[in-house]
Scaffold this active site. Structure first.
Site, PDB file in Angstrom:
ATOM      1  N   ILE A  63      38.287  43.242  45.435  1.00 31.57           N
ATOM      2  CA  ILE A  63      38.509  44.002  44.203  1.00 31.57           C
ATOM      3  C   ILE A  63      37.966  43.129  43.086  1.00 31.57           C
ATOM      4  CG2 ILE A  63      40.892  43.110  44.043  1.00 31.57           C
ATOM      5  CD1 ILE A  63      41.651  45.689  42.566  1.00 31.57           C
ATOM      6  N   SER A  64      37.062  43.698  42.286  1.00 30.44           N
ATOM      7  CA  SER A  64      36.324  42.909  41.297  1.00 30.44           C
ATOM      8  C   SER A  64      37.226  42.338  40.206  1.00 30.44           C
ATOM      9  CB  SER A  64      35.242  43.779  40.630  1.00 30.44           C
ATOM     10  OG  SER A  64      34.262  44.154  41.563  1.00 30.44           O
ATOM     11  N   HIS A  65      36.721  41.277  39.534  1.00 31.82           N
ATOM     12  CA  HIS A  65      37.386  40.753  38.349  1.00 31.82           C
ATOM     13  C   HIS A  65      37.622  41.892  37.354  1.00 31.82           C
ATOM     14  CE1 HIS A  65      35.592  37.067  39.922  1.00 31.82           C
ATOM     15  NE2 HIS A  65      36.354  36.368  39.115  1.00 31.82           N
TER      16      HIS A  65
END
Length: 213
Positions: A63-65
């Site tokens: 899950i991206s920043h």
């Protein structure tokens, strides 16, 4: 897991972190404040969900920043009702941000495990993309083209030509381009045959691999 006042306070803090890093779009920041990111992650990461960090999810993906999600979304310059193609559904968090901005989302995921898990999660949480598709993001979604906006949430060595061809004139495509490290790149379709290109800073994404099956 539940969504509590403590979680909301942590989201407000995260939104302030993003403001300090240069995110200015009020609608994007409001989405960050509203969406319970901890519910999109394994419960073991709950205490870290509102840090500006990427975390592992299923199928060796991440899950991206939050900053990356906010930055890509801000670059899209979304308007309510627009038709948006998302390549890389992942945990569904970016999808949820797009839906909060009242656009019509068509999202494609190539990892079957993630596709199944996230599809169930969307129904459980009441998130309603127009379509959630299991398939090869390199090919886009020609049946639903053209799109007002396209967002790619995984690194690609180059921009897939199919995605450029599925963008409306005046449309915007945001994609991280590169191998080990990617440059966030914005393409704007200026005419039927021409595109403008703007490069931003370097980011690090899980690669978008073409499905050879």
């Amino acid at each position: 897991m539940k969504d509590t006042l403590k979680h909301r306070g942590m989201r407000n803090h995260l939104a302030q972190v993003l403001i300090n890093k240069g995110i200015a779009d009020k609608k994007v920041l409001d989405a960050v404040r509203e969406i319970p990111r901890h519910l999109f992650m394994d419960s073991s990461f709950e205490g870290h969900a509102y840090q500006n960090k990427a975390f592992p999810i299923a199928a060796n993906q991440t899950i991206s920043h939050p900053y990356t999600v906010a930055f890509q979304t801000e670059l899209l310059e979304l308007e309510p009702g627009q038709k948006v193609l998302e390549i890389g559904t992942g945990s569904g968090y970016q999808t949820a941000v797009l839906l909060k901005l009242k656009v019509k989302v068509y999202t494609v995921e190539r990892q079957l495990e993630l596709f199944k898990k996230t599809s169930i999660f969307f129904k459980k949480m009441g998130y309603r993309p127009k379509q959630v598709i299991f398939g090869d993001g390199y090919k886009g979604l020609p049946k639903e083209a053209p799109f007002d906006r396209i967002i790619v949430t995984a690194g690609a060595p180059e921009v897939p030509k199919a995605l450029l061809s599925q963008l409306k004139v005046g449309g915007r495509l945001v994609i991280p381009i590169g191998f080990e490290e990617q440059i966030m790149t914005l393409f704007v379709r200026t005419t039927e045959k021409e595109f403008s290109k703007t490069e931003y800073g370097s980011f690090r994404f899980v690669p978008l691999l073409e499905n050879k099956n």
